[in-house]
Design an enzyme around this catalytic site. Structure first.
Site, PDB file in Angstrom:
ATOM      1  CE  LYS A 177      -3.830  -2.517   2.074  1.00 34.02           C
ATOM      2  NZ  LYS A 177      -4.701  -2.849   3.205  1.00 34.02           N
ATOM      3  CD  GLN A 206      -3.635  -4.406   6.325  1.00 38.24           C
ATOM      4  OE1 GLN A 206      -3.791  -3.362   5.689  1.00 38.24           O
ATOM      5  NE2 GLN A 206      -3.971  -5.581   5.845  1.00 38.24           N
ATOM      6  CG  ASP A 233      -9.743  -0.389   4.773  1.00 38.73           C
ATOM      7  OD1 ASP A 233      -9.504  -0.905   3.671  1.00 38.73           O
ATOM      8  OD2 ASP A 233      -9.005  -0.501   5.770  1.00 38.73           O
TER       9      ASP A 233
HETATM   10  N1  GUN Z   1      -6.996  -7.032   6.007  1.00 38.30           N
HETATM   11  C1  GUN Z   1      -7.320  -7.814   4.930  1.00 38.30           C
HETATM   12  N2  GUN Z   1      -7.891  -7.063   3.968  1.00 38.30           N
HETATM   13  C2  GUN Z   1      -7.931  -5.792   4.439  1.00 38.30           C
HETATM   14  C3  GUN Z   1      -8.397  -4.571   3.890  1.00 38.30           C
HETATM   15  O1  GUN Z   1      -8.921  -4.482   2.772  1.00 38.30           O
HETATM   16  N3  GUN Z   1      -8.237  -3.480   4.678  1.00 38.30           N
HETATM   17  C4  GUN Z   1      -7.676  -3.539   5.913  1.00 38.30           C
HETATM   18  N4  GUN Z   1      -7.584  -2.421   6.626  1.00 38.30           N
HETATM   19  N5  GUN Z   1      -7.245  -4.657   6.451  1.00 38.30           N
HETATM   20  C5  GUN Z   1      -7.354  -5.777   5.701  1.00 38.30           C
END
Ligand code: GUN
Length: 308
Positions: free
Chosen positions: A54, A98, A121
């Site tokens: 990211k 996350q 998100d």
């Molecule tokens: N963990 C697995 N997929 C995601 C996601 O799309 N966003 C976040 N914040 N954590 C994750």
């Protein structure tokens, strides 16, 4: 019938290049670049890789990124304070925490503390509610990426039967809402669904988001269906790998198990999907790349909405 492999690379690159052009325009005409804050807790190796991707993608498209990493002794209160500080900062457009967080931490209260306008998100109940009522909102990145793959591949959604296996808040439920918005007929299946193959084998579009390597097999797939594999699982068992991968692919997979202890596999048997589906997203190299691209898009959308 031959199966089209829907590679995430080209779609993700196209989206990131569109996002980069928009960011360059904002920098030129409006004098700012969007800023994304990523919060990570603990040492989960998969989370470290995802967050690394990211941040790397942010740099590629010209988003300013800030990485806050805490060890897993951090308290819920401390994380809440961090979220509040990021909410208040005018230069921060997007906040991403996350997941998964350590069990001890109150995940729900932290996600609910994020300013919905910065919730890139799309996990805040305000954004979830807006999506379910069909209003514009920040939408979870992985299911949004699946819609992009379908549309950019010119796969019809309207009037089709879409079956989703998995009912998570991150993928299954928002995926259902997005497919519904595109006028699909949507069925959600899960671990307690009776006679799963009888339902999934009716799907024109089958989305697997279960979290079990190679769970979806030949008997689950309708001939010529579009199969979207959202799972990313580690396979360390050579016998399972022999069941899931094609002869072409297998030596590479076995070598990976030998060398680093695992290979990555989706929720769908690769071998069965390529033999039966009309189109299929591989793992790795499929949906995962779109998740990051859509996060970049959400960050730009959040910045534009906040800064008008
Ligand atoms: N963990 C697995 N997929 C995601 C996601 O799309 N966003 C976040 N914040 N954590 C994750």
């Amino acid at each position: 019938m031959s199966c089209t492999i829907l590679r995430g690379t080209e779609f993700a690159e196209a989206i990131k290049s569109e996002v980069k052009s928009e960011i360059d325009r904002l920098a030129r005409e409006r004098g700012y670049r969007p800023c994304l804050a990523v919060v990570r807790v603990g040492e989960d190796p998969a989370s470290a890789v995802y967050v690394g991707n990211k941040i790397k993608s942010s740099e590629e498209v010209g988003i300013i990124s800030e990485h806050r990493h805490f060890d897993d002794t951090v308290s819920s209160d401390e994380l809440l304070r961090v979220v509040q500080e990021l909410n208040q900062r005018d230069d921060v457009d997007g906040i991403l925490v996350q997941l998964p967080l350590p069990k001890r931490v109150d995940e729900r209260s932290i996600l609910e503390a994020i300013d919905p306008a910065k919730d890139v998100d799309g996990f805040h109940p305000m954004n979830v509610g807006r999506l379910s009522q069909g209003h514009a909102s920040l939408v979870p990145c992985t299911p949004a990426g699946v819609i992009e793959i379908l549309k950019r591949s010119k796969i019809d959604i309207e009037g089709k039967h879409a079956v989703i296996v998995g009912r998570s808040n991150i993928v299954g439920k928002p995926m259902a809402m997005l497919l519904l918005r595109e006028n699909a007929t949507v069925t959600i299946c899960h671990s307690r669904t009776a006679d799963l193959p009888a339902i999934t084998s009716q799907a024109d579009i089958l989305v697997a988001a279960i979290g079990r390597a190679g769970f979806v097999r030949d008997e689950h797939i309708k001939e010529a269906a579009t199969v979207i594999d959202v799972g990313i699982n580690r396979v360390d068992d050579a016998d399972l790998a022999r069941e899931l991968f094609t002869d072409d692919d297998l030596p590479k997979r076995l070598a990976a198990i030998e060398k680093r202890g695992f290979t990555l596999a989706g929720d769908v048997s690769y071998k069965d999907a390529v033999a039966k589906a009309g189109a299929f997203t591989p793992v790795p190299g499929g949906v995962g790349l779109l998740t990051v691209a859509m996060l970049m898009k959400n960050t730009v959308d959040a910045a534009k909405a906040r800064r008008t």
